[in-house]
Design a protein around this motif. Structure first.
Motif, PDB file in Angstrom:
ATOM      1  N   ARG A  43       0.857   1.915  47.035  1.00 43.03           N
ATOM      2  CA  ARG A  43      -0.356   1.268  46.550  1.00 43.03           C
ATOM      3  C   ARG A  43      -0.557  -0.047  47.305  1.00 43.03           C
ATOM      4  NH1 ARG A  43      -0.866  -0.869  41.160  1.00 43.03           N
ATOM      5  NH2 ARG A  43      -2.990  -1.586  40.792  1.00 43.03           N
ATOM      6  N   ILE A  44      -1.778  -0.300  47.753  1.00 41.45           N
ATOM      7  CA  ILE A  44      -2.134  -1.559  48.403  1.00 41.45           C
ATOM      8  C   ILE A  44      -2.938  -2.380  47.395  1.00 41.45           C
ATOM      9  CG2 ILE A  44      -3.333  -2.644  50.329  1.00 41.45           C
ATOM     10  CD1 ILE A  44      -0.879  -1.017  51.147  1.00 41.45           C
ATOM     11  N   PRO A  45      -2.538  -3.628  47.120  1.00 37.22           N
ATOM     12  CA  PRO A  45      -3.227  -4.414  46.091  1.00 37.22           C
ATOM     13  C   PRO A  45      -4.660  -4.760  46.502  1.00 37.22           C
ATOM     14  CG  PRO A  45      -1.696  -5.794  47.309  1.00 37.22           C
ATOM     15  CD  PRO A  45      -1.447  -4.374  47.763  1.00 37.22           C
ATOM     16  N   CYS A  46      -5.547  -4.794  45.511  1.00 37.53           N
ATOM     17  CA  CYS A  46      -6.966  -5.046  45.758  1.00 37.53           C
ATOM     18  C   CYS A  46      -7.471  -6.144  44.822  1.00 37.53           C
ATOM     19  CB  CYS A  46      -7.771  -3.764  45.573  1.00 37.53           C
ATOM     20  SG  CYS A  46      -7.696  -3.102  43.885  1.00 37.53           S
ATOM     21  N   ALA A  62      -2.470 -16.311  39.643  1.00 38.02           N
ATOM     22  CA  ALA A  62      -2.834 -17.021  40.868  1.00 38.02           C
ATOM     23  C   ALA A  62      -2.078 -16.460  42.068  1.00 38.02           C
ATOM     24  CB  ALA A  62      -2.542 -18.509  40.718  1.00 38.02           C
ATOM     25  N   GLY A  63      -2.825 -16.197  43.152  1.00 37.04           N
ATOM     26  CA  GLY A  63      -2.208 -15.699  44.375  1.00 37.04           C
ATOM     27  C   GLY A  63      -1.544 -14.346  44.229  1.00 37.04           C
ATOM     28  N   TRP A  64      -2.074 -13.523  43.325  1.00 40.25           N
ATOM     29  CA  TRP A  64      -1.376 -12.281  42.991  1.00 40.25           C
ATOM     30  C   TRP A  64      -1.232 -11.332  44.185  1.00 40.25           C
ATOM     31  CZ3 TRP A  64       2.156 -10.370  40.276  1.00 40.25           C
ATOM     32  CH2 TRP A  64       2.319  -8.992  40.143  1.00 40.25           C
ATOM     33  N   THR A  96       2.344  -8.496  47.621  1.00 36.02           N
ATOM     34  CA  THR A  96       2.599  -8.027  48.980  1.00 36.02           C
ATOM     35  C   THR A  96       3.952  -8.513  49.484  1.00 36.02           C
ATOM     36  OG1 THR A  96       0.225  -7.979  49.449  1.00 36.02           O
ATOM     37  CG2 THR A  96       1.720  -8.040  51.343  1.00 36.02           C
ATOM     38  N   LYS A  97       4.262  -9.758  49.266  1.00 38.61           N
ATOM     39  CA  LYS A  97       5.536 -10.314  49.730  1.00 38.61           C
ATOM     40  C   LYS A  97       6.715  -9.604  49.073  1.00 38.61           C
ATOM     41  CE  LYS A  97       8.071 -14.655  50.206  1.00 38.61           C
ATOM     42  NZ  LYS A  97       8.056 -16.127  49.943  1.00 38.61           N
ATOM     43  N   ALA A  98       6.579  -9.231  47.808  1.00 33.84           N
ATOM     44  CA  ALA A  98       7.674  -8.582  47.080  1.00 33.84           C
ATOM     45  C   ALA A  98       7.920  -7.154  47.543  1.00 33.84           C
ATOM     46  CB  ALA A  98       7.376  -8.594  45.583  1.00 33.84           C
ATOM     47  N   ALA A  99       6.871  -6.477  48.034  1.00 35.98           N
ATOM     48  CA  ALA A  99       6.973  -5.094  48.529  1.00 35.98           C
ATOM     49  C   ALA A  99       7.492  -4.129  47.467  1.00 35.98           C
ATOM     50  CB  ALA A  99       7.841  -5.030  49.788  1.00 35.98           C
ATOM     51  N   ARG A 100       7.155  -4.398  46.209  1.00 38.43           N
ATOM     52  CA  ARG A 100       7.440  -3.450  45.123  1.00 38.43           C
ATOM     53  C   ARG A 100       6.120  -2.789  44.749  1.00 38.43           C
ATOM     54  NH1 ARG A 100      10.602  -8.054  43.472  1.00 38.43           N
ATOM     55  NH2 ARG A 100       8.992  -8.676  41.976  1.00 38.43           N
ATOM     56  N   THR A 156       1.163  -3.910  55.790  1.00 39.37           N
ATOM     57  CA  THR A 156       0.785  -5.250  55.341  1.00 39.37           C
ATOM     58  C   THR A 156       1.317  -6.320  56.293  1.00 39.37           C
ATOM     59  OG1 THR A 156       2.688  -5.240  53.812  1.00 39.37           O
ATOM     60  CG2 THR A 156       0.546  -4.567  52.916  1.00 39.37           C
ATOM     61  N   LEU A 157       2.539  -6.783  56.080  1.00 39.00           N
ATOM     62  CA  LEU A 157       3.051  -7.946  56.801  1.00 39.00           C
ATOM     63  C   LEU A 157       3.860  -7.620  58.049  1.00 39.00           C
ATOM     64  CD1 LEU A 157       4.210 -10.112  53.748  1.00 39.00           C
ATOM     65  CD2 LEU A 157       2.019 -10.174  54.954  1.00 39.00           C
ATOM     66  N   GLU A 158       4.224  -6.357  58.261  1.00 39.11           N
ATOM     67  CA  GLU A 158       5.083  -6.007  59.387  1.00 39.11           C
ATOM     68  C   GLU A 158       4.509  -4.821  60.173  1.00 39.11           C
ATOM     69  OE1 GLU A 158       9.400  -6.059  58.393  1.00 39.11           O
ATOM     70  OE2 GLU A 158       8.697  -6.546  56.369  1.00 39.11           O
TER      71      GLU A 158
END
Length: 215
Positions: free
Chosen positions: A124-127, A137-139, A144-148, A187-189
């Motif tokens: 799932r990609i957050p939207c 805030a900053g959800w 994304t950073k947590a990758a869960r 996402t980040l990589e």
């Protein structure tokens, strides 16, 4: 490994995105729920009877028929956010226990209950709707950073499922492309994208993205 909860969405207003109705508010069901393969994206119909998506451009279709999230990951978030998180609050259809959802491999198959077969296919990609619904805030950045991310699943064999049903891994492919790896690549990589081509069961659009990266 089992289902702690089977959750179906309740339509509600969505002030956070262009589509003004959302089905992200999933609620636990009481009885058996029919599970069938989802039709092509654009219909709003997904895998669980009584559920649907409203942003048909971005959600739904065979590769997003069912969404699973681990109770263990919800508990981590509950501790980090200092708030209770009930089953279904992340918009998941299946709240699991004892199953490494983010470590599941693309193409891995689960038997749920007596006969339903589901195939792991993408994260799932957050939207914006997810961010607005959680009201943290900053959800999107935090998630994304947590990758869960949790896993979307295809329906391979239809049937009925219920809370408490066992989940058994009946097939595990011979590669190391997990839900977490795909999520990180998307996402980040992005340097991980070529690695995704080892997973034959990856959705066609993600395979195309990975091929473009290797060109």
């Amino acid at each position: 490994m089992k289902l702690l909860s089977v959750n179906v969405g309740q339509p509600r207003p969505s002030p956070w995105a262009d589509v003004k109705v959302t089905g992200i508010d999933k609620r636990p069901t009481c009885g058996p729920v029919r599970v069938t393969p989802a039709p092509a994206k654009g219909t709003g119909i997904v895998g669980l009877a009584g559920d649907r998506v409203y942003d048909v451009r971005h959600h739904g279709g065979p590769d997003q028929a069912v969404y699973a999230y681990a109770r263990e990951d919800l508990d981590i978030w509950a501790a980090e956010l200092d708030r209770p998180l009930r089953p279904g609050v992340f918009g998941e259809n299946l709240t699991t226990e004892g199953l490494d959802v983010n470590g599941a491999l693309i193409g891995e198959r689960w038997r749920v209950g007596s006969g339903v077969i589901l195939e792991v296919c993408q994260p799932r990609i957050p939207c914006r709707t997810f961010a607005g619904w959680l009201a943290e805030a900053g959800w999107v950045k935090r998630f994304t950073k947590a990758a869960r991310a949790g896993a979307y699943l295809r329906v391979i064999e239809a049937g009925e499922i219920s809370t408490g049903d066992p989940v058994d891994i009946v097939h595990r492919p011979d590669h190391d492309v997990s839900i977490e790896v795909v999520f990180r690549a998307m996402t980040l990589e992005p340097e991980l994208l070529p690695r995704l081509l080892a997973a034959d069961a990856l959705p066609a659009d993600l395979r195309a993205l990975a091929r473009k990266r290797t060109a």
